[in-house]
Enzyme design. Structure first.
Site, mmCIF file in Angstrom:
data_model
loop_
_atom_site.group_PDB
_atom_site.id
_atom_site.type_symbol
_atom_site.label_atom_id
_atom_site.label_comp_id
_atom_site.label_asym_id
_atom_site.label_seq_id
_atom_site.Cartn_x
_atom_site.Cartn_y
_atom_site.Cartn_z
ATOM 1 N N GLN A 196 2.547 9.328 1.340
ATOM 2 C CA GLN A 196 4.063 9.294 1.086
ATOM 3 C C GLN A 196 4.562 9.874 -0.282
ATOM 4 O OE1 GLN A 196 2.229 5.640 2.270
ATOM 5 N NE2 GLN A 196 4.727 5.296 3.568
ATOM 6 N N GLY A 250 0.666 -0.942 0.416
ATOM 7 C CA GLY A 250 -0.268 -0.174 -0.015
ATOM 8 C C GLY A 250 0.442 1.001 0.197
ATOM 9 N N CYS A 257 6.935 -0.122 6.849
ATOM 10 C CA CYS A 257 6.133 0.715 5.957
ATOM 11 C C CYS A 257 7.829 1.211 5.299
ATOM 12 C CB CYS A 257 5.715 2.168 7.367
ATOM 13 S SG CYS A 257 5.824 3.691 6.684
ATOM 14 N N LEU A 258 7.178 1.434 4.177
ATOM 15 C CA LEU A 258 7.882 1.966 2.636
ATOM 16 C C LEU A 258 8.740 2.851 3.199
ATOM 17 C CD1 LEU A 258 5.677 1.707 -0.060
ATOM 18 C CD2 LEU A 258 7.680 -0.090 0.649
ATOM 19 N N HIS A 284 -1.682 6.827 7.677
ATOM 20 C CA HIS A 284 -0.924 7.525 6.510
ATOM 21 C C HIS A 284 -1.754 8.619 6.380
ATOM 22 C CE1 HIS A 284 3.375 6.095 6.059
ATOM 23 N NE2 HIS A 284 2.563 5.274 5.478
ATOM 24 N N HIS A 322 -3.424 0.920 8.387
ATOM 25 C CA HIS A 322 -2.131 1.629 7.890
ATOM 26 C C HIS A 322 -1.967 2.410 6.478
ATOM 27 C CE1 HIS A 322 2.309 1.237 7.629
ATOM 28 N NE2 HIS A 322 2.316 1.897 6.044
ATOM 29 N N GLU A 323 -2.656 2.569 5.727
ATOM 30 C CA GLU A 323 -2.786 3.607 5.297
ATOM 31 C C GLU A 323 -4.027 4.515 5.308
ATOM 32 O OE1 GLU A 323 -0.047 3.081 2.634
ATOM 33 O OE2 GLU A 323 -0.517 1.422 3.433
#
Length: 172
Positions: A51, A46, A88-89, A134, A130-131
């Site tokens: 981000q 995701g 996490c990216l 963000h 998670h997303e």
């Protein structure tokens, strides 16, 4: 459509709360395409607009070959608890055990502005939470009692654990 640089921990844009999307035209379509391309290239499960430095309420999630484009998403119901590894990216090289809701129900809009519903458990449920975090400027590390709970998977200590290696292939 292109791969964009992912905003990393320490960049203040990662902590901005996303503004609601009210225009469903070219800008949004290109952003959703860029999110999907960048997520796949990373690779990840995701990616949220903040981000990529865009403070809007839009994200993409791809689990089991199904791409979910979510605009103005909100969790409307959740049940149970599930504790699992999460990464996490925007925080590359680290994972940690995080407790999230086991199953979530989300309402959102698609790229055309139509209302959609997504329910998820397992990886999809975790990625949805998670997303959406963000989009509120929240990161998975905010759930940790201490940064000592982070597990270095960049090749350092702890990187040999099979479960951790598997978790790092599914960063959200």
């Amino acid at each position: 459509m292109s791969v964009k640089p992912i905003v990393l921990l320490g960049d203040p844009r990662l902590r901005l709360k996303g503004e609601p999307v009210d225009s469903f035209g070219k800008y949004l379509h290109e952003l959703l395409d860029d999110l999907a391309d960048t997520m796949r290239h990373a690779p990840g499960v995701g990616l949220a607009a903040p981000q990529l430095g865009e403070p809007v309420r839009a994200c993409v999630i791809e689990v089991e070959g199904e791409l979910h484009e979510l605009v103005n998403p909100a969790i409307v119901r959740s049940t149970g608890d599930d504790r699992d590894l999460e990464g996490c990216l925007s925080i590359p090289g680290y994972v940690a055990y995080v407790t999230r809701r086991e199953r979530v129900w989300v309402v959102a809009q698609n790229r055309a502005g139509r209302r959609i519903k997504v329910a998820g458990s397992g990886l999809l449920g975790r990625a949805l939470q998670h997303e959406l975090d963000h989009l509120d400027g929240k990161l998975y590390i905010d759930y940790l009692d201490s940064m000592d709970e982070l597990i270095d998977v960049s090749g350092g200590e702890g990187a040999d654990d099979e479960e951790i290696r598997e978790a790092t292939t599914a960063l959200a």
